[in-house]
Motif scaffolding. Structure first.
Motif, PDB file in Angstrom:
ATOM      1  N   MET A  51       0.645  -1.303   0.108  1.00  0.00           N
ATOM      2  CA  MET A  51      -0.116   0.048  -0.029  1.00  0.00           C
ATOM      3  C   MET A  51       0.868   1.370  -0.028  1.00  0.00           C
ATOM      4  O   MET A  51       0.566   2.263  -0.494  1.00  0.00           O
ATOM      5  N   LEU A  52       1.901   1.229   0.856  1.00  0.00           N
ATOM      6  CA  LEU A  52       2.780   2.185   0.743  1.00  0.00           C
ATOM      7  C   LEU A  52       3.897   2.564  -0.347  1.00  0.00           C
ATOM      8  O   LEU A  52       4.071   3.474  -0.884  1.00  0.00           O
ATOM      9  N   ALA A  53       4.045   1.472  -1.039  1.00  0.00           N
ATOM     10  CA  ALA A  53       5.046   1.519  -2.058  1.00  0.00           C
ATOM     11  C   ALA A  53       4.216   2.129  -3.539  1.00  0.00           C
ATOM     12  O   ALA A  53       5.006   2.305  -4.407  1.00  0.00           O
ATOM     13  N   ALA A 110       4.946  10.260  -5.308  1.00  0.00           N
ATOM     14  CA  ALA A 110       5.157  11.638  -4.794  1.00  0.00           C
ATOM     15  C   ALA A 110       5.082  12.734  -5.490  1.00  0.00           C
ATOM     16  O   ALA A 110       4.573  12.428  -6.859  1.00  0.00           O
ATOM     17  N   ALA A 111       5.251  13.992  -5.216  1.00  0.00           N
ATOM     18  CA  ALA A 111       5.003  15.226  -6.161  1.00  0.00           C
ATOM     19  C   ALA A 111       5.538  15.188  -7.701  1.00  0.00           C
ATOM     20  O   ALA A 111       4.977  15.614  -8.400  1.00  0.00           O
ATOM     21  N   ASP A 112       6.832  14.610  -7.699  1.00  0.00           N
ATOM     22  CA  ASP A 112       7.534  14.397  -8.938  1.00  0.00           C
ATOM     23  C   ASP A 112       7.137  13.055  -9.789  1.00  0.00           C
ATOM     24  O   ASP A 112       7.706  12.901 -10.624  1.00  0.00           O
ATOM     25  N   GLY A 113       6.353  12.524  -9.322  1.00  0.00           N
ATOM     26  CA  GLY A 113       5.918  11.177  -9.944  1.00  0.00           C
ATOM     27  C   GLY A 113       6.460  10.148  -9.761  1.00  0.00           C
ATOM     28  O   GLY A 113       6.218   8.957 -10.196  1.00  0.00           O
ATOM     29  N   SER A 114       7.429   9.989  -8.599  1.00  0.00           N
ATOM     30  CA  SER A 114       8.296   8.961  -8.388  1.00  0.00           C
ATOM     31  C   SER A 114       7.517   8.374  -7.062  1.00  0.00           C
ATOM     32  O   SER A 114       6.495   8.656  -6.622  1.00  0.00           O
ATOM     33  N   ALA A 115       8.068   7.149  -6.555  1.00  0.00           N
ATOM     34  CA  ALA A 115       7.522   6.431  -5.510  1.00  0.00           C
ATOM     35  C   ALA A 115       7.773   7.261  -4.276  1.00  0.00           C
ATOM     36  O   ALA A 115       9.302   7.482  -4.102  1.00  0.00           O
ATOM     37  N   SER A 116       6.937   7.723  -3.381  1.00  0.00           N
ATOM     38  CA  SER A 116       7.139   8.371  -2.143  1.00  0.00           C
ATOM     39  C   SER A 116       8.114   7.564  -1.465  1.00  0.00           C
ATOM     40  O   SER A 116       8.862   8.239  -0.392  1.00  0.00           O
ATOM     41  N   MET A 117       7.921   6.353  -1.125  1.00  0.00           N
ATOM     42  CA  MET A 117       8.667   5.530  -0.161  1.00  0.00           C
ATOM     43  C   MET A 117      10.176   5.662  -0.573  1.00  0.00           C
ATOM     44  O   MET A 117      10.891   5.384   0.329  1.00  0.00           O
ATOM     45  N   LEU A 118      10.436   5.852  -1.836  1.00  0.00           N
ATOM     46  CA  LEU A 118      12.086   5.944  -2.202  1.00  0.00           C
ATOM     47  C   LEU A 118      12.715   7.260  -2.377  1.00  0.00           C
ATOM     48  O   LEU A 118      13.895   7.358  -2.187  1.00  0.00           O
ATOM     49  N   ALA A 155      13.287   8.151   3.357  1.00  0.00           N
ATOM     50  CA  ALA A 155      12.965   7.035   2.271  1.00  0.00           C
ATOM     51  C   ALA A 155      13.753   5.450   2.683  1.00  0.00           C
ATOM     52  O   ALA A 155      14.431   5.584   3.295  1.00  0.00           O
ATOM     53  N   VAL A 156      13.084   4.672   1.983  1.00  0.00           N
ATOM     54  CA  VAL A 156      13.559   3.308   2.558  1.00  0.00           C
ATOM     55  C   VAL A 156      14.538   2.682   1.468  1.00  0.00           C
ATOM     56  O   VAL A 156      14.568   2.844   0.345  1.00  0.00           O
ATOM     57  N   PRO A 157      15.708   2.266   1.826  1.00  0.00           N
ATOM     58  CA  PRO A 157      16.784   1.704   1.026  1.00  0.00           C
ATOM     59  C   PRO A 157      16.083   0.369  -0.023  1.00  0.00           C
ATOM     60  O   PRO A 157      15.399  -0.381   0.652  1.00  0.00           O
ATOM     61  N   TRP A 208       7.527   2.309  -9.301  1.00  0.00           N
ATOM     62  CA  TRP A 208       8.938   2.069  -9.187  1.00  0.00           C
ATOM     63  C   TRP A 208       9.705   1.808 -10.477  1.00  0.00           C
ATOM     64  O   TRP A 208      10.788   2.393 -10.376  1.00  0.00           O
ATOM     65  N   LEU A 209       9.294   1.519 -11.673  1.00  0.00           N
ATOM     66  CA  LEU A 209       9.806   1.694 -12.750  1.00  0.00           C
ATOM     67  C   LEU A 209       9.814   3.022 -13.241  1.00  0.00           C
ATOM     68  O   LEU A 209      10.951   3.548 -13.594  1.00  0.00           O
ATOM     69  N   ASP A 210       8.929   4.042 -13.064  1.00  0.00           N
ATOM     70  CA  ASP A 210       9.021   5.495 -13.156  1.00  0.00           C
ATOM     71  C   ASP A 210       9.926   6.059 -12.221  1.00  0.00           C
ATOM     72  O   ASP A 210      10.772   7.008 -12.778  1.00  0.00           O
ATOM     73  N   THR A 211      10.083   5.422 -11.185  1.00  0.00           N
ATOM     74  CA  THR A 211      11.147   6.037 -10.031  1.00  0.00           C
ATOM     75  C   THR A 211      12.588   5.866 -10.823  1.00  0.00           C
ATOM     76  O   THR A 211      13.468   6.849 -10.761  1.00  0.00           O
ATOM     77  N   ALA A 212      12.656   4.653 -11.247  1.00  0.00           N
ATOM     78  CA  ALA A 212      14.106   4.186 -11.980  1.00  0.00           C
ATOM     79  C   ALA A 212      14.373   5.118 -13.063  1.00  0.00           C
ATOM     80  O   ALA A 212      15.523   5.343 -13.379  1.00  0.00           O
TER      81      ALA A 212
END
Length: 734
Positions: free
Chosen positions: A604-606, A610-618, A623-625, A651-655
Motif C-alpha cells: 500500500m505504501l509502495a 510523490a509530487a515528482d511522479g516517483s515512489a514516495s517510499m524511495l 526514504a526506504v533503502p 517503481w519503474l517510473d522512479t528508476a
C-alpha cells in the motif's frame, strides 16, 4: 454465542438505537451539576479551591507527618468531616502542586497508576477490600505518589494491617464558615459576625458550614429563611402535620413537594397515584380532595402562571426529608412510588417534571442506601416498555450519574455499571445510557469510566462505538495523555481476546481515538508541567502506537488485519517514515500474521506517488533503502494483484526519474523472480507493458530483460546487442 475476553455471552448486539441516545444538553447540564458537588468531582480547579479554603485540622501537622513517613494513610472520621479536603491539603503540603485525583483500586484500574505519573490518590475505603488496597498502595509508592484513603471507624478496623490510620480532629464548624464566606462571593463583613451562625453551627461539622453558606447565597440574604431552611423547616413541618392530620392533605403536600413547580392537575394526579400506592380508600372520588381554590393555603404554597410552587428556600426538599424521618413504614412505598411515577399513564407529566422526579428519587434512594432499587429502576426506565414514551434513557442517565459517585451507594452503582458493560445482550438503550454516564463518571474516576467504555466497545455495535468515541474525545480534551495511555491498554487487551470479532470491535474504537489524538498533536503538558516540543514531539506516543499495532497484527484474522492496515495508512499521513520502517520491520520478521500484514502494508505504501511522479517510499524524507524491500517483492510476486502491478510501474517510473536508484530497483525486481519461469514471465510482461514504444524507457526495460529473458541463448544474445549498442552510442554502462 460470542466470546469477549475470557467470557462467553449470548445475544444480539445488532440492535437499532432509534430514540435511545441520551439528550446531549442533558449530559452537559449534568456535568455542570456534578462540578458543583465537591464530594463528587476533583478537578485541578477544585483542588486549588479546596486548598485555598482549607481550615487546618486540629492535628494537621501530625497527619502530614504520618502521610509523609509512610507514603499514605487512612484518614478516619465521619462522612461530614470533610476528610477529603484534609487529604488534598495534606498531599499538597507534602508535594506542592501535586496532581490529586479520586481512584478506585479495583483489579481493572490499579494497572493505570503508572500512566498518570506521580499523583496523589484519594480512595473511598468503604468501596474496597484489603488486598486491592494493599496492591494499590504498593503501585502508588512505586510511582512516587501518595495514597490517602478516606473512611470511618469500620474501615479503620478492616484495614488495620494494610495502611497506617489516623483520626482527623476537625476544626470548629464556625471557623470553617468564617473562612469560606468570601470565596463564596458573599458579603463576608455582614455574615461573618451574624449572631445566629455560631449557635446554628455549635454542634455542626464542616459540611454543615458549607450548607449554611450555600443557603445564604440561595436566599439572597434573608436571615429568617436561611435559619429555617438550615433547620429543615423542622418546627413548621411538625406543626403542619399536626394541624393537617387528614391523610389526603398529607398526600397532597408530599406530591406537590415532589414535583413542584407544576400545574395543579399534575399535583392532584400525583397525589392520587401516591394514595393508590398507599392503598388509601378515597370515598367520593374527585370530590373528596381539597378544591383548587384552597390548594395554596393548605399547602403553604404559591401560584404563579397556573403553577404550584414553594417560595420558601428548600421547603419542598425538607418535606420529603421530614416524611422519611417521621414515618419509617412509609419509606418503601415512597421509594416505589417515585420509581413508578414517571411511567404512570394516569399522571400528566412533562419531560422536565419527569426529570425532577428522577432526581428526587435518586437523592432519596442514595441517601438511604438503596443501590439495588436505583439500578433496577434505571434499567426499567432505559429499556422498559414505556421507555420511549417517557424519555426513559434521560431519566436513567440522571439517576445513574447522580448516584455513581455518591459516598454511600456509589461503589455498588459503579459495580453494576461494570456488570452491564460486559453484557453483550444488554438492551441497546441501556448500553448507550451507560456510555454517557461514563462521561460524567470520568470527571472524578477516569480510569474506572474508561474500563466500562472498553467493555462496551468490545460488545457493542457501530452505534455504541460512535457514542463511545464521542465520549473518549470529550475526555481527551481534559487529559489526553491519560486517555492515550488507556487506549493503548485497550489495544493490548483486544490482541489477547479469544474472539476476533470482539478484538476487532474494541481495537476499532481504540485505534480511531488514538489516531485522532496523534493527528491533533498531544498536549504540551505532562504531570502538570509544560512538555518540551521539538522535532521528535509525539514520538513516544507513536512508538507506543506502533507497538500495539504490531500486537494486533499478530491476530490471525482478516477483519483485524484490515483494521490494522487502515490504521497504519492513517498514521502514515502524519508519520510516513515511521510507518514505512514499521512495514519493513514486520515483513522481515518471523513468518506469521504480522509478517503477512507487513507485506500488504508495504504494498500500500509502495504505490504512493510523490509530487515528482516517483515512489514516495524511495524519494521523500525517510526514504526506504531499495534493497530492504527485497523480501516484500518476493512475497508479492507469488500471487500478483492489480495493486502489485501498479506499484511495479511506479517503481519503474522512479528508476527512470532517478537514475541513481535504477540499478537497485532493477536488481530487487530481478531477485523477486528467482528461477521461477512464471514469475520471470510476469515481470517481463509488466516491464514491457510499462515501456511500450517510449524510447526514454528503453534502457530500464533492457536492464530487466538482460536478466530475465528466456531461453538462455536469447538472453545472452540480448546482452551482447545491448552492450554493443550502448558502446556505440557512448552511453554510460548500466
Amino acid at each position: 454465542m460470542t466470546t469477549i475476553g475470557d467470557t462467553e455471552v449470548t445475544g444480539d448486539d445488532a440492535q437499532v438505537a432509534f430514540g435511545n441516545t441520551v439528550d446531549g444538553d442533558l449530559v452537559q447540564n449534568q456535568i455542570r451539576i456534578m462540578r458543583g458537588r465537591p464530594a463528587m468531582l476533583l478537578s485541578d480547579r477544585q483542588v486549588t479551591e479546596w486548598v485555598d479554603g482549607y481550615v487546618p485540622a486540629l492535628n494537621h501537622d501530625r497527619v502530614v507527618a504520618t502521610v509523609r513517613e509512610y507514603g499514605g494513610a487512612l484518614l478516619v472520621g465521619p462522612a461530614e468531616a470533610e476528610n477529603e479536603r484534609t487529604a488534598v491539603a495534606v498531599a499538597r503540603a507534602i508535594v506542592p502542586g501535586l496532581r490529586v485525583r479520586w481512584f478506585s483500586p479495583g483489579r481493572d484500574d490499579a494497572e493505570e497508576i503508572g500512566v498518570a505519573g506521580r499523583s496523589g490518590y484519594l480512595v473511598r475505603a468503604s468501596d474496597e477490600d484489603p488486598s486491592r488496597l494493599r496492591y494499590c498502595w504498593e503501585a502508588v509508592r512505586d510511582a512516587g505518589g501518595l495514597l490517602l484513603a478516606i473512611g470511618g471507624e469500620d474501615e479503620r478496623v478492616q484495614f488495620a494491617h494494610v495502611l497506617p490510620s489516623i483520626v482527623v480532629e476537625p476544626p470548629p464548624a464556625h471557623d470553617v464558615y468564617r473562612r469560606r464566606l468570601a470565596p463564596a462571593g458573599l458579603d463576608a463583613a455582614r455574615w461573618r459576625d451574624w449572631p445566629r451562625a455560631r449557635d446554628l453551627l455549635k454542634a455542626g461539622s464542616a459540611a454543615d458550614a458549607e450548607r449554611l453558606i450555600r443557603l445564604i447565597a440561595a436566599t439572597g440574604g434573608d436571615e429568617y429563611q436561611v435559619e429555617r431552611a438550615y433547620l429543615g423547616w423542622r418546627d413548621e413541618l411538625r406543626s403542619w402535620f399536626r394541624e393537617h392530620d387528614g391523610k389526603q392533605d398529607q398526600v397532597l403536600l408530599i406530591a406537590a413537594a415532589t414535583i413542584a413547580p407544576a400545574d395543579e392537575m399534575s399535583v392532584y394526579e400525583a397525589a392520587l397515584s401516591l394514595a393508590e400506592r398507599l392503598r388509601m380508600s378515597v370515598a367520593g372520588g374527585g370530590l373528596a380532595w381539597r378544591p383548587s381554590a384552597e390548594l395554596e393555603d393548605v399547602l403553604g404554597a404559591d401560584r404563579r402562571a397556573d403553577r404550584i410552587l414553594f417560595r420558601r428556600q428548600r421547603f419542598a426538599a425538607s418535606v420529603i426529608d421530614h416524611v422519611w424521618a417521621a414515618y419509617p413504614l412509609l419509606r418503601p412505598d415512597l421509594l416505589m412510588w417515585l420509581s413508578e411515577l414517571p411511567a404512570q399513564p394516569s399522571v400528566t407529566l412533562g419531560a422536565e417534571l419527569r426529570r425532577k422526579i428522577a432526581r428526587v428519587f435518586a437523592n432519596l434512594a442514595a441517601g438511604h442506601d438503596r443501590p439495588e432499587l436505583i439500578c433496577a429502576t434505571a434499567r426499567e426506565w432505559a429499556a422498559g416498555e414505556e421507555a420511549a414514551r417517557i424519555g426513559g434513557v434521560d431519566l436513567a442517565f440522571i439517576v445513574l450519574s447522580d448516584t455513581c459517585l455518591h459516598p454511600v451507594v456509589g461503589g455498588k452503582v459503579r459495580r453494576e455499571l461494570y456488570e452491564w458493560s460486559q453484557q453483550q445482550a444488554a438492551p441497546q438503550s441501556l448500553k448507550l445510557t451507560i456510555v454517557r454516564v461514563c462521561q460524567v463518571l470520568a470527571g472524578t474516576l477516569p480510569t474506572v469510566a474508561l474500563t466500562r467504555l472498553k467493555h462496551l466497545s468490545a460488545g457493542g455495535d457501530a452505534v455504541v462505538h460512535a457514542e463511545v468515541a464521542a465520549v473518549v474525545r470529550a475526555l481527551a480534551q481534559d487529559d489526553p495523555l491519560l486517555v492515550f495511555g488507556v487506549l493503548m491498554g485497550w489495544c493490548d487487551s483486544a490482541a489477547g481476546y479469544r474472539s476476533p470479532r470482539a478484538a476487532e470491535r474494541l481495537a476499532s474504537v481504540a485505534l480511531t481515538a488514538a489516531l485522532d489524538l496523534v493527528a491533533a498533536g498531544l498536549p504540551a503538558e505532562a504531570d502538570g508541567a509544560p512538555r518540551r516540543r521539538g522535532p521528535d514531539d509525539g514520538e513516544v506516543e507513536v512508538r507506543a502506537l506502533a507497538r500495539v499495532l504490531g500486537r494486533l497484527a499478530d491476530v490471525d484474522d482478516e477483519g483485524v488485519r484490515r483494521l490494522v492496515l487502515a490504521a497504519c495508512l492513517r498514521l502514515a499521513t502524519v508519520r510516513r517514515a515511521r510507518v514505512q520502517a514499521l512495514a519493513l520491520e514486520w515483513l522481515n520478521g518471523p513468518d506469521g500474521s504480522r509478517a503477512s500484514a507487513g507485506v500488504w502494508l508495504f504494498l500500500m505504501l509502495a504505490g504512493v506517488r510523490a509530487a515528482d511522479g516517483s515512489a514516495s517510499m524511495l524519494t521523500d524524507p525517510g526514504a526506504v533503502p531499495v534493497p530492504a524491500s527485497g523480501r516484500a517483492w518476493w512475497d508479492l510476486g507469488g500471487a500478483p494483484t492489480p495493486e502489485y502491478a501498479d506499484a511495479v510501474r511506479l517503481w519503474l517510473d522512479t528508476a527512470l526519474l532517478h537514475p541513481r536508484l535504477r540499478a537497485e530497483i532493477v536488481e530487487v525486481f530481478v531477485r523477486s523472480t528467482g528461477h521461477d519461469p512464471g514469475r520471470r514471465a510476469r515481470m517481463l510482461g509488466l516491464v514491457r507493458d510499462w515501456a511500450g514504444g517510449d524510447p526514454r524507457r528503453r534502457r530500464v526495460r533492457e536492464d530487466v530483460e538482460v536478466h530475465l529473458l528466456t531461453p538462455e541463448w536469447r538472453r545472452l544474445l540480448l546482452v551482447v546487442l545491448v552492450r554493443l549498442r550502448r558502446t556505440l552510442a557512448k552511453e554510460e554502462p548500466g
